[in-house]
Design an enzyme around this catalytic site. Structure first.
Site, PDB file in Angstrom:
ATOM      1  N   CYS A 103      52.977 -17.609 -25.295  1.00 22.67           N
ATOM      2  CA  CYS A 103      53.215 -18.249 -24.005  1.00 22.67           C
ATOM      3  C   CYS A 103      51.872 -18.676 -23.421  1.00 22.67           C
ATOM      4  O   CYS A 103      50.912 -17.918 -23.481  1.00 22.67           O
ATOM      5  CB  CYS A 103      53.905 -17.262 -23.064  1.00 22.67           C
ATOM      6  N   HIS A 145      63.137 -19.683 -23.537  1.00 22.75           N
ATOM      7  CA  HIS A 145      61.852 -19.185 -23.035  1.00 22.75           C
ATOM      8  C   HIS A 145      61.500 -19.857 -21.692  1.00 22.75           C
ATOM      9  O   HIS A 145      61.103 -19.177 -20.740  1.00 22.75           O
ATOM     10  CB  HIS A 145      60.777 -19.468 -24.095  1.00 22.75           C
ATOM     11  N   GLU A 146      61.685 -21.191 -21.629  1.00 25.84           N
ATOM     12  CA  GLU A 146      61.324 -21.919 -20.396  1.00 25.84           C
ATOM     13  C   GLU A 146      62.285 -21.587 -19.258  1.00 25.84           C
ATOM     14  O   GLU A 146      61.861 -21.447 -18.105  1.00 25.84           O
ATOM     15  CB  GLU A 146      61.292 -23.434 -20.638  1.00 25.84           C
TER      16      GLU A 146
HETATM   17 ZN   LIG Z   1      55.861 -19.374 -21.475  1.00 24.96          ZN
END
Ligand SMILES: [Zn+2]
Length: 188
Positions: A103, A145-146
């Protein structure tokens, strides 16, 4: 209709907030309407994502607590698969997959995260068009994830406490030594 101003091409690369910045822990607001300022911010997010480089970026990562994400999982053919999503939601999820994630907001760390293997995401484009995306593999993982970012959830929060503590200790050590963690290539 959007009137592109002359400064449209001058996108700004924004600073990406990193853990443990408190903005990353906040749930982002729904976008009530898409105005010109938001459209320009979304284009800044795209530039920031490409510059990082990363395959996705969520608005809270640049300090804007609103439900907006951008993704492009194919940097070899930049722009062709670019997605800009406002108020995205996961409407359906199916199966299970393990993926090694990094990330842009979590420096110098990757870990395997359990995700749905396939998702159906619904949202809006910056032009105000409603869209649906069926995704698996990297795009499916990146979307999850976003969208997690919009709920104030980092991939760290999906790890065991042991692994999370390991990362916290490593980060403290790097900060004590005054070293900047090395950047990694594939980040979402
Ligand atoms: Zn991220």
């Amino acid at each position: 209709m959007w009137i592109r101003s002359a400064c449209y091409e001058n996108h700004v690369i924004r600073r990406i907030l990193t853990y443990p910045d408190p903005v990353l822990k906040q749930a982002a607001r729904e976008v009530p309407n898409i105005d010109g300022a938001l459209v320009r911010t979304i284009d800044d997010m795209v530039e920031t994502m490409y510059a990082a480089p990363g395959v996705g970026l969520a608005a809270p990562q640049i300090g804007l607590s609103e439900r907006v994400i951008v993704l492009d999982v194919d940097h070899d053919d930049r722009g062709t698969h670019l997605l800009k999503l406002v108020n995205p939601v996961i409407a359906e999820r199916d199966g299970e997959i393990l993926w090694e994630e990094g990330c842009l907001s979590v420096r110098d760390f990757t870990a395997e995260v359990r995700r749905a293997a396939r998702v159906l995401v619904k949202g809006w484009t910056p032009e105000g068009k409603e869209i649906e995306i069926e995704a698996d593999d990297l795009l499916g993982v990146a979307l999850q994830h976003e969208i997690d970012h919009l709920d104030g959830t980092l991939f760290l929060d999906r790890l065991s406490r042991l692994k999370r503590d390991l990362y916290k200790r490593r980060l403290k050590k790097l900060e004590r030594e005054g070293r900047e963690p090395a950047p990694r290539r594939v980040m979402i």
